[in-house]
Design a protein around this motif. Structure first.
Motif, PDB file in Angstrom:
ATOM      1  N   ASP A  30     -22.482  27.321   8.770  1.00 32.66           N
ATOM      2  CA  ASP A  30     -22.018  25.932   8.723  1.00 32.66           C
ATOM      3  C   ASP A  30     -20.800  25.666   9.602  1.00 32.66           C
ATOM      4  N   LEU A  31     -20.442  26.591  10.472  1.00 34.99           N
ATOM      5  CA  LEU A  31     -19.348  26.361  11.399  1.00 34.99           C
ATOM      6  C   LEU A  31     -19.883  26.395  12.821  1.00 34.99           C
ATOM      7  N   PRO A  32     -19.404  25.507  13.688  1.00 34.70           N
ATOM      8  CA  PRO A  32     -19.877  25.490  15.069  1.00 34.70           C
ATOM      9  C   PRO A  32     -19.384  26.723  15.825  1.00 34.70           C
ATOM     10  N   PRO A  33     -19.960  27.003  16.978  1.00 35.41           N
ATOM     11  CA  PRO A  33     -19.508  28.136  17.785  1.00 35.41           C
ATOM     12  C   PRO A  33     -18.024  27.995  18.130  1.00 35.41           C
ATOM     13  N   PRO A  34     -17.342  29.118  18.337  1.00 30.42           N
ATOM     14  CA  PRO A  34     -15.904  29.070  18.632  1.00 30.42           C
ATOM     15  C   PRO A  34     -15.614  28.281  19.908  1.00 30.42           C
ATOM     16  N   LYS A  35     -14.487  27.551  19.891  1.00 30.16           N
ATOM     17  CA  LYS A  35     -14.002  26.818  21.059  1.00 30.16           C
ATOM     18  C   LYS A  35     -12.536  27.148  21.273  1.00 30.16           C
ATOM     19  N   ASP A  36     -12.080  26.979  22.500  1.00 30.23           N
ATOM     20  CA  ASP A  36     -10.680  27.260  22.815  1.00 30.23           C
ATOM     21  C   ASP A  36      -9.726  26.395  22.011  1.00 30.23           C
ATOM     22  N   SER A  37     -10.164  25.212  21.592  1.00 31.18           N
ATOM     23  CA  SER A  37      -9.302  24.290  20.869  1.00 31.18           C
ATOM     24  C   SER A  37      -9.236  24.573  19.368  1.00 31.18           C
ATOM     25  N   ASP A  38     -10.046  25.523  18.878  1.00 34.02           N
ATOM     26  CA  ASP A  38     -10.038  25.854  17.453  1.00 34.02           C
ATOM     27  C   ASP A  38      -8.658  26.340  17.016  1.00 34.02           C
ATOM     28  N   LEU A  39      -8.292  26.020  15.778  1.00 29.67           N
ATOM     29  CA  LEU A  39      -7.091  26.583  15.185  1.00 29.67           C
ATOM     30  C   LEU A  39      -7.446  27.910  14.510  1.00 29.67           C
ATOM     31  N   VAL A  40      -6.722  28.947  14.854  1.00 29.09           N
ATOM     32  CA  VAL A  40      -6.918  30.271  14.271  1.00 29.09           C
ATOM     33  C   VAL A  40      -5.550  30.810  13.868  1.00 29.09           C
ATOM     34  N   TRP A  41      -5.557  31.933  13.154  1.00 27.05           N
ATOM     35  CA  TRP A  41      -4.267  32.560  12.874  1.00 27.05           C
ATOM     36  C   TRP A  41      -4.221  33.982  13.396  1.00 27.05           C
ATOM     37  N   GLU A  42      -3.025  34.368  13.802  1.00 24.37           N
ATOM     38  CA  GLU A  42      -2.718  35.763  14.090  1.00 24.37           C
ATOM     39  C   GLU A  42      -1.925  36.257  12.894  1.00 24.37           C
ATOM     40  N   GLY A 220       1.396  25.938  15.301  1.00 25.24           N
ATOM     41  CA  GLY A 220       2.800  26.291  15.154  1.00 25.24           C
ATOM     42  C   GLY A 220       3.231  26.565  13.733  1.00 25.24           C
ATOM     43  N   ASP A 221       2.406  26.195  12.745  1.00 25.06           N
ATOM     44  CA  ASP A 221       2.730  26.506  11.358  1.00 25.06           C
ATOM     45  C   ASP A 221       2.742  28.019  11.145  1.00 25.06           C
ATOM     46  N   LEU A 222       3.500  28.452  10.139  1.00 19.46           N
ATOM     47  CA  LEU A 222       3.534  29.847   9.727  1.00 19.46           C
ATOM     48  C   LEU A 222       3.171  29.917   8.255  1.00 19.46           C
ATOM     49  N   VAL A 223       2.146  30.703   7.948  1.00 19.79           N
ATOM     50  CA  VAL A 223       1.712  30.891   6.567  1.00 19.79           C
ATOM     51  C   VAL A 223       2.257  32.233   6.084  1.00 19.79           C
ATOM     52  N   VAL A 224       2.925  32.218   4.945  1.00 18.80           N
ATOM     53  CA  VAL A 224       3.518  33.433   4.387  1.00 18.80           C
ATOM     54  C   VAL A 224       2.922  33.685   3.008  1.00 18.80           C
ATOM     55  N   LEU A 225       2.290  34.844   2.823  1.00 17.63           N
ATOM     56  CA  LEU A 225       1.813  35.287   1.526  1.00 17.63           C
ATOM     57  C   LEU A 225       2.645  36.488   1.097  1.00 17.63           C
ATOM     58  N   GLY A 226       2.811  36.654  -0.206  1.00 16.90           N
ATOM     59  CA  GLY A 226       3.550  37.811  -0.667  1.00 16.90           C
ATOM     60  C   GLY A 226       3.389  38.052  -2.148  1.00 16.90           C
ATOM     61  N   SER A 227       3.653  39.273  -2.552  1.00 14.05           N
ATOM     62  CA  SER A 227       3.731  39.594  -3.974  1.00 14.05           C
ATOM     63  C   SER A 227       5.042  39.047  -4.518  1.00 14.05           C
ATOM     64  N   ALA A 246       9.543  33.501  14.703  1.00 13.77           N
ATOM     65  CA  ALA A 246       8.266  33.635  15.410  1.00 13.77           C
ATOM     66  C   ALA A 246       7.936  32.402  16.239  1.00 13.77           C
ATOM     67  N   ASN A 247       8.595  31.280  15.977  1.00 12.74           N
ATOM     68  CA  ASN A 247       8.327  30.040  16.699  1.00 12.74           C
ATOM     69  C   ASN A 247       9.511  29.595  17.542  1.00 12.74           C
ATOM     70  N   GLN A 248      10.524  30.433  17.633  1.00 15.30           N
ATOM     71  CA  GLN A 248      11.745  30.010  18.310  1.00 15.30           C
ATOM     72  C   GLN A 248      11.495  29.728  19.788  1.00 15.30           C
ATOM     73  N   LYS A 249      11.956  28.558  20.238  1.00 21.75           N
ATOM     74  CA  LYS A 249      11.870  28.190  21.647  1.00 21.75           C
ATOM     75  C   LYS A 249      13.290  28.131  22.205  1.00 21.75           C
ATOM     76  N   VAL A 311       2.371  37.510   7.245  1.00 21.31           N
ATOM     77  CA  VAL A 311       2.777  36.348   8.025  1.00 21.31           C
ATOM     78  C   VAL A 311       1.653  36.016   8.992  1.00 21.31           C
ATOM     79  N   ALA A 312       1.228  34.765   8.989  1.00 22.31           N
ATOM     80  CA  ALA A 312       0.149  34.315   9.880  1.00 22.31           C
ATOM     81  C   ALA A 312       0.638  33.118  10.684  1.00 22.31           C
ATOM     82  N   LYS A 313       0.540  33.192  11.995  1.00 22.22           N
ATOM     83  CA  LYS A 313       0.940  32.092  12.871  1.00 22.22           C
ATOM     84  C   LYS A 313      -0.297  31.315  13.306  1.00 22.22           C
TER      85      LYS A 313
END
Length: 325
Positions: A30-42, A220-227, A246-249, A311-313
């Motif tokens: 149910d998801l389209p093929p990947p595109k360069d504009s997709d939002l992903v996380w590292e 540019g969002d940062l997702v933080v999970l933790g115990s 991680a986002n400092q300019k 941490v996921a960017k």
């Protein structure tokens, strides 16, 4: 050491694990093929065993690493992240709390990889149900938080049972903080595998009792999970300040020197070490000490515990590919 999901990096007394999307993996249903504009996380995970706990947790072959997270565990996949925290009181009954937490995360990762199920509550239900039906552990329990990127536009869903946590950092501030589920102070909801002499009926809290929410992520969002080792020792604004590296300019060499930009990996390691320092500080004001005071208890400083952080960017797929080239 490399495997099909990422790169393992072992550090003195600690360990960490990074995941990035791998070209050629089939897209989920149910998801389209990947595109360069997709939002992903590292995403990058790291952990540290509570130094006050004796022994060592066995390496988890299903993750392909040698790290010792104590009674914590975690899982990383293309679209789903998770953290589990084994309940330490089982040690008094001769049960290793890490076994349940690790099996829960192993099962969750397996269902994500095989069923391509990206609903966090569904993943938690399936992982827990398998433990109970197949009696995969002698006994044990844990909290759990699972987050999933459910589409290519950055919609993230979260299910949280207990006092592990998740937050989203945007513009160096806490944009979203996931609700915890606790019965009372320091008594979180938890998934449980009862010992045989407790009977076979459902026992304890169930995945359906999880706090469930969703948030629209942005580039540019940062997702933080933790115990709770993270969220008991640092306030959300402190976490936000640390991971914002991680986002400092930079506009000048001076600002680059004063506040260097860090990779997601380095940011995760920095956060883990800051948490550890806070946990060992007997005089520090912490979320745990504040909560204890609210409940009429006297507790000063940090709370020594196992520490697991992810941490996921959030970035465009094209940016991630450039970063890896």
């Amino acid at each position: 050491m490399e495997n099909s999901y990422g790169v393992l990096d072992t550090i003195t007394a600690t360990a960490a694990w990074i995941w990035q999307p791998i070209a050629g993996k089939r897209p989920p249903p149910d998801l389209p093929p990947p595109k360069d504009s997709d939002l992903v996380w590292e995403a990058y995970a790291t952990c540290r065993r509570d130094p006050t706990k004796r022994g060592r947790t066995q390496p988890q072959g299903w993750r392909g690493d040698e790290m010792d997270c104590g009674e914590d565990s975690f899982m990383l996949t293309e679209r789903v992240l998770g953290v589990a925290d084994g309940v330490g009181s089982w040690r008094k009954k001769g049960v290793d709390p890490s076994i349940f937490a690790n099996r829960l995360m192993e099962n969750a990762k397996s269902y994500v990889d095989t069923d391509r199920d990206f609903d966090p509550l569904s993943v938690m239900q399936k992982a827990y149900s398998q433990i109970c039906k197949k009696k995969e552990v002698k006994a044990g329990s844990s909290t759990a938080v699972i987050a999933s990127m459910v589409n290519n536009d950055g919609l993230m869903k979260v299910a949280n049972l207990g006092d592990s946590g998740l937050m989203v950092v945007r513009d160096q501030k806490c944009h979203f903080l996931m609700e915890e589920k606790q019965w009372q102070f320091n008594t979180p909801y938890q998934l449980t595998a009862p010992p045989p002499n407790w009977g076979s009926s459902p026992y304890g809290d169930q995945p359906e009792q999880s706090a469930v929410s969703s948030v629209q992520l942005q580039e540019g969002d940062l997702v933080v999970l933790g115990s709770d080792g993270l969220f008991d020792n640092l306030f959300p604004n402190e976490i936000a300040e640390i991971v914002s590296h991680a986002n400092q300019k930079h506009t000048s060499l001076f600002t680059q020197w004063m506040r260097p930009a860090l990779s997601v990996k380095a940011t995760s390691e920095l956060l883990k070490e800051r948490v550890f320092v806070a946990s060992q500080d007997r005089y520090r004001n912490t979320p745990f000490s504040q909560d204890a005071e609210k409940h009429g208890l006297r507790y000063g400083g940090g709370k020594s515990d196992d520490i697991t952080v992810i941490v996921a960017k959030i970035m465009r797929r094209s940016e991630l590919q450039i970063g890896r080239s």
